[in-house]
Write an enzyme that holds these catalytic residues in place. Sequence first.
Site, mmCIF file in Angstrom:
data_model
loop_
_atom_site.group_PDB
_atom_site.id
_atom_site.type_symbol
_atom_site.label_atom_id
_atom_site.label_comp_id
_atom_site.label_asym_id
_atom_site.label_seq_id
_atom_site.Cartn_x
_atom_site.Cartn_y
_atom_site.Cartn_z
ATOM 1 N N ASN A 1 44.119 34.073 29.899
ATOM 2 C CA ASN A 1 44.913 34.720 28.847
ATOM 3 C C ASN A 1 46.393 34.842 29.196
ATOM 4 O OD1 ASN A 1 42.601 35.112 27.397
ATOM 5 N ND2 ASN A 1 42.371 37.267 27.906
ATOM 6 N N LYS A 2 46.754 34.605 30.421
ATOM 7 C CA LYS A 2 48.134 34.847 30.841
ATOM 8 C C LYS A 2 49.084 33.748 30.339
ATOM 9 C CE LYS A 2 47.019 38.672 32.980
ATOM 10 N NZ LYS A 2 45.651 38.777 33.384
#
Length: 388
Positions: free
Chosen positions: A186-187
């Site tokens: 998700n980063k």
Amino acid sequence: MSSSSQPFIPFTRPNFNQETIDAVSEILRSGWVTSGPKLAEFEATLCEYFGGRPVRCFANGTATMKIALQVAGIGIGDEVITTPISWVATSNVILSVGAKPIFIDVDPVTRNIDLNKVAAAITSRTRAIMPVYLAGLPVNMDQLYELAEQYNLRVIEDAAQAFGSHWKGKKIGSFGDLVSFSFQANKNLTTVEGGCLVLNNQDEAKLAEKFRLQGLTRQGMDGMDVDVLGGKDNLTDINAVIGLQQLKHLPAYQARRTALARQYFEVIRAELKTAGLEHLKLELPVENFTDSNWHMFQVVLPLEQLNTDRAHVMTELKDLGIGTGVHYPAITGFTLYKNQGYKTSDTPIAERVGHSILTLPLFPAMTDENIGRIARALVGILLKYRKN
Ligand SMILES: *Cc1c(COP(=O)(O)O)cnc(C)c1O
């Protein structure tokens, strides 16, 4: 309730192009799939990215932060000052090295640790401050390092969400003490799973390498020794090539995230006005387009002005084809922490933010139309449930 005919918008989604897929295939065919030449290249590229500071990669951001604490020599009996509004990994790693997390309340505007409240919590056992840059917005870095200097504390920056963020024109990670990033899916920059630590010197880098692999040092062709307890936290070449590819696209991703964030402010405010809801205390993020990497766009819902709760707002958004997330409830409310005597009421701002914060979708592949659709859906729900 029937679901929307429009395509579902998740709260986030990584981008992998054909070149990345090809690069991964090449590694799989090469016969060397774990930590090797691509990892070395990724670390060298990151070192250059951070202005020449040593960088080491790890299997995930959690291992990265734990090793940062170990490199700083933090352990049993030590206190580490941190924030209750973070992914639980932040304080779990403090516990895992035998130290004690001390939770300081957050600033309601930035939702980051309130640095003005740190000095009052420092004791003779305090060894470090571990700030978190929620959604990619850094804290006041000048104030952070002044505090560290004044009280002789280490700083372990949980910059998991802040790859590409800046402070006064400098990249987060290019200055300061130990700076930890996550490359989880998700980063902003992902290796699927992974993380990296920016260190101060080669001695620290060597120590981090030891903690990364069983505490091992090799000598000559056949010599080896183990003198500290390390884990198995190395990053593979498969992850490293994904990271190298992602780095090439980072400026474009970053520009798109910032443009989408700008639109959110504009469209949400316009929709509130149209709905006659300008009095509603919907809290938007800090409008910072220079420092933040816009890892997330988070609102704090005005629950006291609504006849509903956050879970129901999320359900209605989901029924309209919009994914949302909660980042994060106050860590001190989790059973593990309550059982150790922590109370959410000790940090009342974090308690409120943790109950009402909502992450709206934000990722580079989103369209301008997506932002309009999300803003209309959110404001429509606020209109439906507002108290008169
Ligand atoms: C993602 C994240 C971590 C942990 O990183 P992992 O790579 O998932 O282990 C730690 N802290 C914060 C604030 C994060 O967002």
